[in-house]
Scaffold this active site. Structure first.
Site, PDB file in Angstrom:
ATOM      1  N   LYS A   1      -8.552  -1.290   1.041  1.00  0.00           N
ATOM      2  CA  LYS A   1      -9.569  -1.646   2.023  1.00  0.00           C
ATOM      3  C   LYS A   1     -10.521  -2.645   1.360  1.00  0.00           C
ATOM      4  CE  LYS A   1      -9.570  -0.065   5.466  1.00  0.00           C
ATOM      5  NZ  LYS A   1      -8.918  -0.559   6.712  1.00  0.00           N
TER       6      LYS A   1
ATOM      7  N   GLU B   1       0.805  -1.223   0.000  1.00  0.00           N
ATOM      8  CA  GLU B   1       0.000   0.000   0.000  1.00  0.00           C
ATOM      9  C   GLU B   1       0.840   1.276   0.000  1.00  0.00           C
ATOM     10  OE1 GLU B   1      -3.735   2.071   2.439  1.00  0.00           O
ATOM     11  OE2 GLU B   1      -3.141   0.002   2.853  1.00  0.00           O
TER      12      GLU B   1
END
Length: 414
Positions: A241, A225
């Site tokens: 997410k 990420e």
């Protein structure tokens, strides 16, 4: 606070620098020139300290929109690590539980210069000490081979599930919309922890694979990420997410899940607001929404949010705007941090912070999910997930375990 200036450090034998996002062309010919280490108890503003230290050592970070040239013969850039606890401090949140890795600083900045003496990885006197005393009771304790003991969790599955229910209750009261809960585990080891941590960078999808070490501590990262990337005055963040097993059915389920999409969009909105604080008015945009990508044996949903840097934006203001990352806090961010401080039994240590490279005209910091740390006696891992009103406690506990499993397995490998 500790600073290592060039005298003495420059004479260390050069090794392969494994910091995430290090320029490929410079790997193998970098040497440490100076180092700053800071802990929350030292006082002061870690974002300002990082910017001042880098500027003082020739890394231009006072105006990220200004063109900068990479000097192939001088200072290349710097590793930057900022803990979740330091990020919470920047956000004005209340202190959370104590870190389980007190040897690990909350801010590390290591400036690297170029050398014409490329060579293999060198022994580093700043690596964590390891030895038989750390593993009492292990047979043949004098053997130098890698050994990892049993993991001990910071909370039981039942306690984790209870924390999920506590977040759901807070959402029901209107206190928060989403909170990311993170658990921790530790295991004793013997051998070279940096070699074990370096293996994490080989995990599939580890966009920010790399290591950093100091006196009695080391970090290994396998994060997919992007917390913040700056290139040519353009700001980019890629929040992740939403998780499912990396099967055809898992991909279909993730794409069809209204719960996961709502959770994801909530964090994308939070990241848009964070970037807007340091962007030119009207320049924030979502370039890609809910793209499904793979990390190890998991599908994860990722979006790309970008903006043009505001005039005169410096590194300090950028860190204050994006730390701690919204995908590992929740929304609203300060209210979520209050819930985290109340519910998590130990601090987040090396996890959920920022780690990567700062160089001329370029910043690339990953969010330290899928990250492990070592101190003189134990390895530490963290994993968690975002909790919404629609969360199922048992499913959240299982998801955290699935995220930690590849990291634990690779650390245990001989």
């Amino acid at each position: 606070m500790r600073k290592n200036e060039p005298t003495g450090v420059e004479t260390l034998p050069p090794g392969v620098i494994d910091v995430p996002a290090t320029p490929d062309a410079c790997r193998g010919r970098l040497v440490e020139r100076a180092r700053l280490e800071w802990r929350c108890g030292d006082g002061g503003d870690p974002a300002a300290l990082a910017q001042d230290f880098l500027t003082g050592h020739g890394v231009a970070v006072a105006d990220l929109g200004r063109p900068a040239r990479h000097d192939p013969d001088g200072v290349c850039g710097a590793a930057l690590y900022l803990s979740a606890a330091a990020g919470a401090l920047l956000a004005g949140a209340a202190p959370a539980a104590a870190t389980p890795v007190p040897a690990l600083p909350d801010l590390v900045v290591v400036v690297y210069g170029h050398t014409d003496r490329p060579g293999p990885r060198a022994a580093d006197p700043r690596r964590p000490a390891a030895g038989p005393r750390a593993v009492a009771g292990r047979p043949d304790a004098a053997a130098p081979r890698w050994w990892l003991g049993s993991w001990r969790e910071s909370w039981t599955p039942a306690q984790h599930a209870d924390a999920v229910e506590a977040v759901r209750a807070a959402i029901g009261r209107g206190d928060v919309y989403q909170v990311n809960l993170v658990g921790h585990a530790a295991a004793p080891y013997a051998g070279d922890p940096l070699a074990a941590l370096a293996r994490l960078g080989a995990l599939p999808g580890a966009r920010y694979g790399g290591t950093l070490s100091g006196l009695d501590w080391a970090i290994g990262c396998a994060s997919p990420e992007t917390l913040i990337e700056v290139d040519g005055g353009r700001l980019v963040t890629r929040p992740i997410k939403g998780t499912r097993p990396a099967t055809a059915a898992g991909r279909r389920e993730l794409l069809a899940s209204a719960k996961e999409r709502a959770e994801h969009v909530m964090i994308v909105d939070l990241e848009r607001n964070d970037l807007a604080r340091v962007a030119r008015t009207g320049s924030v945009r979502v370039d890609e929404l809910f793209a499904v990508r793979r990390w190890c044996d998991l599908w994860q949903a990722e979006s790309t949010v970008s903006a043009a840097a505001a005039d005169g934006l410096g590194l300090a203001d950028l860190l204050r705007a994006v730390c701690p990352g919204g995908s590992v806090t929740g929304a609203p961010k300060l209210a979520a941090l209050d819930r985290i401080a109340a519910l998590e039994p130990v601090g987040r240590g090396a996890s959920m912070g920022a780690f990567g490279w700062v160089g001329a005209g370029r910043i690339d910091l990953g969010l330290t999910i899928r990250t492990a740390a070592a101190d003189a006696g134990r390895l530490h891992v963290w994993a968690g997930g975002g909790i919404t009103w629609g969360s199922d406690p048992e499913a959240e506990v299982a998801e955290a375990a699935a995220k930690a499993a590849p990291v634990r397995a690779l650390l245990a490998a001989g």
